[in-house]
Design a protein around this motif. Sequence first.
Motif, PDB file in Angstrom:
ATOM      1  N   GLU A  40      -6.608  86.043  55.347  1.00 43.27           N
ATOM      2  CA  GLU A  40      -6.958  85.887  53.811  1.00 43.27           C
ATOM      3  C   GLU A  40      -6.004  86.147  52.835  1.00 43.27           C
ATOM      4  O   GLU A  40      -5.827  85.322  52.052  1.00 43.27           O
ATOM      5  N   GLN A  41      -5.115  86.725  53.370  1.00 41.68           N
ATOM      6  CA  GLN A  41      -3.986  87.063  52.441  1.00 41.68           C
ATOM      7  C   GLN A  41      -2.883  86.038  52.508  1.00 41.68           C
ATOM      8  O   GLN A  41      -2.426  85.495  51.394  1.00 41.68           O
ATOM      9  N   LYS A  79      -3.945  82.817  53.267  1.00 42.15           N
ATOM     10  CA  LYS A  79      -4.676  81.675  52.721  1.00 42.15           C
ATOM     11  C   LYS A  79      -4.631  81.508  51.171  1.00 42.15           C
ATOM     12  O   LYS A  79      -4.148  80.565  50.733  1.00 42.15           O
ATOM     13  N   LEU A  80      -4.721  82.764  50.524  1.00 45.94           N
ATOM     14  CA  LEU A  80      -4.707  82.991  49.126  1.00 45.94           C
ATOM     15  C   LEU A  80      -3.295  82.638  48.642  1.00 45.94           C
ATOM     16  O   LEU A  80      -3.198  81.867  47.445  1.00 45.94           O
ATOM     17  N   MET A 134      -2.779  78.963  48.482  1.00 41.59           N
ATOM     18  CA  MET A 134      -3.422  78.337  47.387  1.00 41.59           C
ATOM     19  C   MET A 134      -2.700  78.654  46.100  1.00 41.59           C
ATOM     20  O   MET A 134      -2.678  77.800  45.106  1.00 41.59           O
ATOM     21  N   LEU A 135      -2.476  80.054  45.936  1.00 47.13           N
ATOM     22  CA  LEU A 135      -2.113  80.322  44.417  1.00 47.13           C
ATOM     23  C   LEU A 135      -0.707  79.632  44.265  1.00 47.13           C
ATOM     24  O   LEU A 135      -0.052  79.257  43.265  1.00 47.13           O
ATOM     25  N   ASN A 152     -13.536  75.563  49.265  1.00 50.76           N
ATOM     26  CA  ASN A 152     -12.139  76.275  49.097  1.00 50.76           C
ATOM     27  C   ASN A 152     -12.318  76.750  47.570  1.00 50.76           C
ATOM     28  O   ASN A 152     -11.512  77.722  47.537  1.00 50.76           O
ATOM     29  N   LEU A 181     -11.630  80.668  46.858  1.00 50.11           N
ATOM     30  CA  LEU A 181     -10.211  80.875  45.977  1.00 50.11           C
ATOM     31  C   LEU A 181     -10.943  81.625  44.784  1.00 50.11           C
ATOM     32  O   LEU A 181     -10.318  82.775  44.690  1.00 50.11           O
ATOM     33  N   GLU A 182     -12.090  81.117  44.305  1.00 47.32           N
ATOM     34  CA  GLU A 182     -12.663  82.089  43.235  1.00 47.32           C
ATOM     35  C   GLU A 182     -13.203  83.451  43.452  1.00 47.32           C
ATOM     36  O   GLU A 182     -12.814  84.468  42.844  1.00 47.32           O
ATOM     37  N   GLN A 199     -12.016  85.539  46.094  1.00 49.58           N
ATOM     38  CA  GLN A 199     -10.841  85.929  46.537  1.00 49.58           C
ATOM     39  C   GLN A 199      -9.864  86.581  45.234  1.00 49.58           C
ATOM     40  O   GLN A 199      -9.697  87.723  44.946  1.00 49.58           O
ATOM     41  N   ILE A 200      -9.877  85.719  44.250  1.00 52.67           N
ATOM     42  CA  ILE A 200      -9.151  86.034  42.958  1.00 52.67           C
ATOM     43  C   ILE A 200      -9.968  87.160  42.221  1.00 52.67           C
ATOM     44  O   ILE A 200      -9.573  87.899  41.667  1.00 52.67           O
ATOM     45  N   PHE A 204      -9.846  90.337  43.875  1.00 56.71           N
ATOM     46  CA  PHE A 204      -8.472  91.102  43.682  1.00 56.71           C
ATOM     47  C   PHE A 204      -8.142  91.578  42.270  1.00 56.71           C
ATOM     48  O   PHE A 204      -7.761  92.603  42.307  1.00 56.71           O
TER      49      PHE A 204
END
Length: 109
Positions: free
Chosen positions: A12-13, A15-16, A19-20, A87, A91-92, A94-95, A98
Motif C-alpha cells: 500500500e505504501q 502503490k501510494l 501514484m503521488l 484506482n 488513491l482518494e 489512501q490520501i 493518511f
Amino acid sequence: MGITKTEIFSEEQNKLAVMLKAIAHPARIAILQEIIKANACICGDLVNELGLAQATISQHLKELKNAGLIQGTIEGVSVCYCIHAENWRILERQIGGFFASYKGPQNCC
C-alpha cells in the motif's frame, strides 16, 4: 544480496508513493483536471487545451497510465484516455486516511 528499499515498505505504501509521484508535476495535474472536466475519454484535445507539445503530453500520459491513474484505449490512430475509476477511488481513500490519521499536536516541540 540486500533487500531493495521498496521491499521494506508495504504494498500500500509503495502503490501510494507511485501514484503521488505521478501526480507531482503541474502538467500532469493539468492533464488530470482536463480529463475530469471533460467527464469522458479525451482523444487528443489536450494539446489545444494545455499548450504543450504532443510529445510532452504523450510522455506525461504514459507516466499517469503507468501509475494506474488513467487508462487508455486505441481508436484508429489515436489513443483515448480517461480516469481509472477504481484506482482513483483507492488513491482518494489512501490520501484521506493518511491525512485523517493526524490528530493534531500532543505537546509537540
